[in-house]
Design a protein around this motif. Structure first.
Motif, PDB file in Angstrom:
ATOM      1  N   ALA B  74     -82.410  51.843 -63.290  1.00  0.00           N
ATOM      2  CA  ALA B  74     -82.793  52.800 -64.336  1.00  0.00           C
ATOM      3  C   ALA B  74     -81.671  53.782 -64.654  1.00  0.00           C
ATOM      4  CB  ALA B  74     -84.043  53.547 -63.898  1.00  0.00           C
ATOM      5  N   TYR B  75     -81.014  54.328 -63.612  1.00  0.00           N
ATOM      6  CA  TYR B  75     -80.007  55.356 -63.891  1.00  0.00           C
ATOM      7  C   TYR B  75     -78.856  54.786 -64.703  1.00  0.00           C
ATOM      8  CZ  TYR B  75     -77.234  53.446 -59.996  1.00  0.00           C
ATOM      9  OH  TYR B  75     -76.505  52.639 -59.171  1.00  0.00           O
ATOM     10  N   GLU B  76     -78.558  53.493 -64.473  1.00  0.00           N
ATOM     11  CA  GLU B  76     -77.471  52.867 -65.219  1.00  0.00           C
ATOM     12  C   GLU B  76     -77.899  52.606 -66.668  1.00  0.00           C
ATOM     13  OE1 GLU B  76     -74.378  52.453 -64.542  1.00  0.00           O
ATOM     14  OE2 GLU B  76     -73.965  51.365 -66.414  1.00  0.00           O
ATOM     15  N   ARG B  77     -79.150  52.251 -66.856  1.00  0.00           N
ATOM     16  CA  ARG B  77     -79.651  52.047 -68.219  1.00  0.00           C
ATOM     17  C   ARG B  77     -79.607  53.367 -68.995  1.00  0.00           C
ATOM     18  NH1 ARG B  77     -84.409  47.433 -67.886  1.00  0.00           N
ATOM     19  NH2 ARG B  77     -83.657  46.522 -65.952  1.00  0.00           N
ATOM     20  N   ALA B  78     -79.962  54.466 -68.275  1.00  0.00           N
ATOM     21  CA  ALA B  78     -79.895  55.782 -68.921  1.00  0.00           C
ATOM     22  C   ALA B  78     -78.464  56.072 -69.366  1.00  0.00           C
ATOM     23  CB  ALA B  78     -80.392  56.859 -67.965  1.00  0.00           C
ATOM     24  N   ARG B  79     -77.520  55.736 -68.512  1.00  0.00           N
ATOM     25  CA  ARG B  79     -76.124  56.019 -68.836  1.00  0.00           C
ATOM     26  C   ARG B  79     -75.636  55.131 -69.993  1.00  0.00           C
ATOM     27  NH1 ARG B  79     -73.856  56.902 -62.619  1.00  0.00           N
ATOM     28  NH2 ARG B  79     -75.345  58.557 -62.166  1.00  0.00           N
ATOM     29  N   ARG B  80     -76.268  53.967 -70.143  1.00  0.00           N
ATOM     30  CA  ARG B  80     -75.874  53.085 -71.245  1.00  0.00           C
ATOM     31  C   ARG B  80     -76.522  53.475 -72.568  1.00  0.00           C
ATOM     32  NH1 ARG B  80     -75.160  46.893 -69.123  1.00  0.00           N
ATOM     33  NH2 ARG B  80     -74.211  47.388 -67.113  1.00  0.00           N
ATOM     34  N   GLY B  81     -77.521  54.380 -72.500  1.00  0.00           N
ATOM     35  CA  GLY B  81     -78.083  54.866 -73.769  1.00  0.00           C
ATOM     36  C   GLY B  81     -79.562  54.644 -73.963  1.00  0.00           C
ATOM     37  N   ILE B  82     -80.288  54.373 -72.874  1.00  0.00           N
ATOM     38  CA  ILE B  82     -81.748  54.245 -72.999  1.00  0.00           C
ATOM     39  C   ILE B  82     -82.385  55.477 -72.338  1.00  0.00           C
ATOM     40  CG2 ILE B  82     -83.775  52.842 -72.452  1.00  0.00           C
ATOM     41  CD1 ILE B  82     -81.948  50.420 -72.202  1.00  0.00           C
ATOM     42  N   ALA B  83     -83.315  56.099 -73.031  1.00  0.00           N
ATOM     43  CA  ALA B  83     -84.031  57.252 -72.456  1.00  0.00           C
ATOM     44  C   ALA B  83     -85.520  57.001 -72.541  1.00  0.00           C
ATOM     45  CB  ALA B  83     -83.669  58.521 -73.209  1.00  0.00           C
ATOM     46  N   LEU B  84     -86.221  57.480 -71.543  1.00  0.00           N
ATOM     47  CA  LEU B  84     -87.679  57.352 -71.529  1.00  0.00           C
ATOM     48  C   LEU B  84     -88.310  58.735 -71.430  1.00  0.00           C
ATOM     49  CD1 LEU B  84     -90.434  55.903 -71.200  1.00  0.00           C
ATOM     50  CD2 LEU B  84     -89.916  55.646 -68.760  1.00  0.00           C
ATOM     51  N   ALA B  85     -89.149  59.059 -72.417  1.00  0.00           N
ATOM     52  CA  ALA B  85     -89.973  60.268 -72.319  1.00  0.00           C
ATOM     53  C   ALA B  85     -91.311  59.837 -71.728  1.00  0.00           C
ATOM     54  CB  ALA B  85     -90.153  60.899 -73.688  1.00  0.00           C
ATOM     55  N   HIS B  86     -91.519  60.228 -70.476  1.00  0.00           N
ATOM     56  CA  HIS B  86     -92.684  59.746 -69.729  1.00  0.00           C
ATOM     57  C   HIS B  86     -93.981  60.365 -70.258  1.00  0.00           C
ATOM     58  CE1 HIS B  86     -90.397  58.133 -66.135  1.00  0.00           C
ATOM     59  NE2 HIS B  86     -89.471  58.845 -66.738  1.00  0.00           N
ATOM     60  N   GLN B  87     -95.055  59.601 -70.080  1.00  0.00           N
ATOM     61  CA  GLN B  87     -96.379  60.172 -70.379  1.00  0.00           C
ATOM     62  C   GLN B  87     -96.790  61.128 -69.261  1.00  0.00           C
ATOM     63  OE1 GLN B  87     -99.599  57.357 -70.584  1.00  0.00           O
ATOM     64  NE2 GLN B  87    -101.072  58.893 -71.274  1.00  0.00           N
ATOM     65  N   PHE B  88     -96.571  60.705 -68.028  1.00  0.00           N
ATOM     66  CA  PHE B  88     -96.930  61.550 -66.882  1.00  0.00           C
ATOM     67  C   PHE B  88     -95.642  61.981 -66.189  1.00  0.00           C
ATOM     68  CE2 PHE B  88    -100.547  58.616 -67.393  1.00  0.00           C
ATOM     69  CZ  PHE B  88    -101.505  59.556 -67.720  1.00  0.00           C
ATOM     70  N   VAL B  89     -95.452  63.280 -66.062  1.00  0.00           N
ATOM     71  CA  VAL B  89     -94.222  63.808 -65.483  1.00  0.00           C
ATOM     72  C   VAL B  89     -94.546  64.546 -64.188  1.00  0.00           C
ATOM     73  CG1 VAL B  89     -92.944  63.985 -67.641  1.00  0.00           C
ATOM     74  CG2 VAL B  89     -94.455  65.854 -66.943  1.00  0.00           C
ATOM     75  N   PRO B  90     -93.676  64.499 -63.207  1.00  0.00           N
ATOM     76  CA  PRO B  90     -93.968  65.207 -61.952  1.00  0.00           C
ATOM     77  C   PRO B  90     -93.578  66.686 -62.047  1.00  0.00           C
ATOM     78  CG  PRO B  90     -91.909  63.989 -61.749  1.00  0.00           C
ATOM     79  CD  PRO B  90     -92.421  63.721 -63.135  1.00  0.00           C
TER      80      PRO B  90
END
Lengths: 403, 243
Positions: B74-90
Motif C-alpha cells: 500500500a505505501y508504495e502504491r501511495a507513493r506512485r499516486g494512488i490515495a484512499l479516503a477511508h470510510q472508517f478511520v482510526p
C-alpha cells in the motif's frame, strides 16, 4: 535512637517495591567537593549527547562521589539563587540542616540508609529567594562514571514564597559503563504561592540499578510540576516520589517511560491531598520494548474537602516478550474529595498501521508515528529547552520502535 | 490516457471471495462512481486497488500506469499516486493532525494543499489528535483532505457522503470537483446513498455493484434510475431499457 543508628539498622532493609539488590557489592568512593570543574572531554560529549545537558554548563555537577560547583553557581548570583553541594549548604545554613532528611527518613530502606551513612551529603542544594522568578533553568547533572561503583546523592531544593524556578536534572553514564548503583535522595520544598518545575531525564545502561527516593512538600497555593523521562535500558529502576499538598496546592506529574532490553522498571507517583482544594494530576505513558518489564504506579489519597485527583496511565506493548502492569490506587478519606483513574494497555492497533500505510508510510514509519504521538505528553510550564530535548528523545524512542 | 486497469479482479477476505471478476478501465481525469448496497464488495474493491493487507487479490490483476502492481504494498502504491479516503478511520490519540499533514506534505510535496485546506474547512482541526472526538463531517472532510494533499493521480473515495451534514457534503463535493478540474485527478467514488452525485460536475461512468460483481455500467442516468427505484427494481428497468 539517633538517625545514624536507625540508618545502620536499615542497611539491609529492602524497599517495599522493585527488585531487591545486594548493595554491599558496590564500592563507594570518598566523597569530595571541588570548586573548579574537572571533566574529561569524552565524558562531556557523552553526557551532552545522552541527556542534552553540557556538564560544564550545569550549575551543579557530580561525577561519581566528586561534586563540582563554585564557578558554575556564578551565573545565578544576580537572582540571589544559591546552588551548592548539600554538604556545603549544611555547613553554612542552619535551615538546611532542618530540611535535610525531614521528608525522606534515612531508614526508609537500604538505599536511603546507605546514602545517609556513606553519601557524605553530596548532591545539590538549591535555594530560590522569595518572589524571585528565575527565567533560565537551573541545570544539575549526576554522572556515574566507573563500573561497580555506587553514586549517592542527596538533593534539597527550597523555592521560597512566591518564587518560581525550573530545575533540570540529567542522570547518566559515559559510554561503556555497564554496572553500578545510583541512589538519589531528593527533598523539595515548594513555598506558599511558589512554583517549581522539575524535569528529570534518565539515560542509563544495562547493568545499572537506579533508586531515586523523592518527597515533595507543596505549601498553600504552590504548584509542583514534575516531568520525568527514562528511555534507556537499565538492570532495574524503582522510584515512587511522594508529594504532599497543602491547601490549594497543585501537582502535575508526567512520566514517559520507554522500557528496553531486559530492564525492570518500577516507576510511579504518589500524591497526598492534605489541604482543602488541593489537586493532583498524574499522567504516564509507558512503552515496553524487547523483554522489558514495567510496573506503572499511581497513587492519590484524598484527605481534604474539595480536593481532586486523577491518574491516567496508558501503556503500549511494543514487543510480545514485554510486560506492563498498571497499578493505579485512589483512596478517599474525605467525602468531598473527587478522585478518578484511567488505565489502559494495548498493542499498536493493526488498523492504525494499515491506515498510515495507505497514506504512504511503511509499517516501521507508521509504528514510529504512533509511538511518537503516544509518548508526547507535556505538563504545563516546562522550559522550551527541556521540551525540545524531550522531543528529541521521543523521536529517538519512536525510531527504535520502528525497528 | 489509461491510468488504471482492473483485469478480472477477484478479491478475498480470509477464504471468502467478496469481489468477482471485476473489469474496469479508468483514464486520467475521469470520475467513476460505484453504486451498490451495503455488503456489495465496494470497500473491498477499493482496498484491493490500494493494496491494503485486510484483503487479498485471489485472481486477476491491478494495472496502474501500464504496470502490474498487484503485489505492490500500500505505501508504495501511495507513493506512485494512488490515495484512499477511508470510510472508517482510526482515532489515534497523541498523533496530531498537523504532524500527519507535515509528514504527508514532506513526502508528496505541498502544491495546492492550501486551496484544499480552505475548501474543506479543516484548518481548525490541525491541533487536534487525529480523528479523536471528531464529528462525522469533520472526519470525512479531514480524511478527504489527507488524501488529496498526496496530490494523487487516482483518488479512491469510500462513501465520502455517508453520515455527513449538508454543509459538509457541499464542501466535500467542491473539493472533489477541484481535484478533477485543477489537477486532472481520476476518481473512483463509492457510495450507497448517492447523496453526493448531483453535486459532482464530471461523472464519466456509473457502475452498479451487487454480490461482488459489477452488474451494470452506464452514464449518470443509471444512478438516477437505481436511486429512485432501488437496486432490484432499478436494474429491472435498466435491463428492460437495454433490451
Amino acid at each position: 535512637m539517633s538517625l545514624g543508628d536507625r540508618a545502620r539498622k536499615a542497611l539491609s532493609k529492602p524497599s517495599p517495591y522493585g527488585v531487591d539488590i545486594d548493595v554491599s557489592s558496590y564500592a563507594i568512593e570518598e566523597p569530595q567537593v571541588f570548586e573548579e570543574l574537572q571533566v574529561e572531554r569524552g565524558v562531556e560529549e557523552a553526557v551532552e549527547s545522552k541527556i542534552g545537558v553540557r556538564p560544564s554548563m550545569s550549575q551543579y555537577l557530580q561525577l561519581g562521589q566528586s561534586a563540582f560547583y563554585k564557578l558554575m553557581e556564578k551565573s545565578l548570583e544576580k537572582y540571589g539563587v544559591k546552588v551548592m553541594p548539600l554538604r556545603v549548604a549544611i555547613g553554612k545554613f542552619d535551615i538546611v540542616r532542618d530540611m535535610a532528611w525531614r521528608l525522606v527518613e534515612p531508614d526508609t530502606d537500604k538505599y536511603t540508609a546507605l546514602t545517609y551513612i556513606y553519601g557524605g551529603e553530596l548532591g545539590y542544594f538549591v535555594y530560590v529567594p522569595p518572589g524571585v522568578k528565575v527565567p533560565t533553568p537551573i541545570y544539575t547533572c549526576l554522572v556515574l562514571r566507573a563500573e561497580r561503583r555506587a553514586m549517592l546523592a542527596h538533593n534539597v531544593v527550597y523555592v521560597d514564597e512566591g518564587a518560581e524556578a525550573h530545575v533540570v536534572t540529567g542522570c547518566t553514564i559515559p559510554h561503556g559503563v555497564k554496572g553500578g548503583l545510583h541512589v538519589g535522595i531528593s527533598e523539595f520544598y515548594v513555598g506558599r504561592g511558589s512554583r517549581l518545575t522539575f524535569s528529570m531525564i534518565h539515560s542509563w545502561a544495562e547493568g545499572l540499578h537506579i533508586r531515586p527516593r523523592t518527597a515533595v512538600k507543596v505549601a498553600e497555593g504552590g504548584e509542583y510540576v514534575s516531568y520525568y523521562v527514562i528511555y534507556s535500558p537499565v538492570s532495574s529502576i524503582q522510584l515512587f516520589p511522594r508529594t504532599i499538598l497543602d491547601r490549594g496546592a497543585r501537582l502535575h506529574a508526567a512520566s514517559v517511560i520507554a522500557g528496553r532490553a531486559q530492564g525492570n522498571y518500577d516507576v510511579g507517583t504518589k500524591a497526598q491531598l492534605e489541604g482543602a482544594g488541593s489537586s493532583a494530576e498524574i499522567v504516564s505513558r509507558v512503552v515496553a520494548f524487547e523483554d522489558s518489564k514495567i510496573y506503572a504506579r499511581g497513587d492519590v489519597e484524598g484527605l481534604a474537602p474539595d480536593s481532586r485527583g486523577h491518574i491516567e496511565c496508558l501503556g503500549l506493548l511494543a514487543s510480545p516478550n514485554a510486560t506492563i502492569s498498571s497499578i493505579p490506587i485512589v483512596t478517599s478519606r474525605n467525602p468531598q474529595s473527587t478522585l478518578s483513574h484511567e488505565a489502559a494497555i494495548g498493542i499498536i492497533a493493526r488498523e492504525e498501521i494499515e491506515y498510515l500505510e495507505s497514506k504512504g508510510f511503511t509499517e516501521d514509519e507508521a509504528k514510529s508515528i504512533i509511538i511518537r504521538g503516544f509518548m508526547s505528553i507535556e505538563p504545563p510550564g516546562i522550559p522550551d529547552m527541556v521540551r525540545a530535548q524531550v522531543k528529541r528523545l521521543i523521536d529517538h524512542i519512536a525510531r527504535a520502535g520502528g525497528l | 490516457m489509461l491510468l488504471l486497469k482492473l483485469e478480472g479482479l477477484n478479491v478475498c477476505v480470509d477464504d471468502r471471495v467478496v469481489v468477482r471478476g471485476v473489469d474496469l478501465d479508468v483514464s486520467c481525469g475521469e470520475v467513476h462512481v460505484i453504486l451498490g448496497p451495503n455488503g456489495a464488495g465496494k470497500t473491498s474493491l477499493l482496498s484491493a486497488i490500494m493494496g491494503l493487507p485486510r484483503v487479498r487479490v485471489c485472481g486477476g490483476a491491478v494495472i496502474f500506469e501500464g504496470e502490474d502492481i498487484t503485489g505492490v504494498p500500500a505505501y508504495e502504491r501511495a507513493r506512485r499516486g494512488i490515495a484512499l479516503a477511508h470510510q472508517f478511520v482510526p482515532a489515534i490519540r497523541g498523533v496530531r493532525v498537523a504532524d500527519i499533514v507535515r509528514h504527508v506534505v514532506e513526502r508528496f510535496g505541498g502544491d495546492g494543499y492550501e486551496d484544499v485546506l480552505e475548501i474543506l474547512d479543516v484548518k481548525h482541526l490541525m491541533g487536534r489528535y487525529l480523528f479523536y472526538g471528531f464529528s462525522g463531517g469533520e472526519r470525512r472532510r479531514l480524511e478527504l483532505y489527507l488524501s488529496l494533499i498526496q496530490r494523487p493521480k487516482l483518488a479512491l473515495l469510500d462513501e465520502p457522503d455517508s453520515g455527513v451534514d449538508v454543509d459538509s457534503l457541499r464542501l466535500i463535493a467542491e473539493a472533489v470537483n477541484y481535484a478533477v478540474r485543477s489537477w486532472n485527478t481520476s476518481i473512483i467514488l463509492v457510495t450507497h446513498s448517492g447523496a453526493i452525485l448531483d453535486k459532482l460536475y464530471d461523472i464519466t461512468r456509473v457502475h452498479i455493484m451487487l454480490g461482488g460483481r459489477i452488474v451494470h455500467s452506464g452514464d449518470i442516468d443509471v444512478a438516477r434510475v437505481v436511486l429512485s427505484k432501488g437496486y432490484v427494481e432499478g436494474l429491472k428497468v435498466l435491463e428492460v431499457a437495454l433490451q
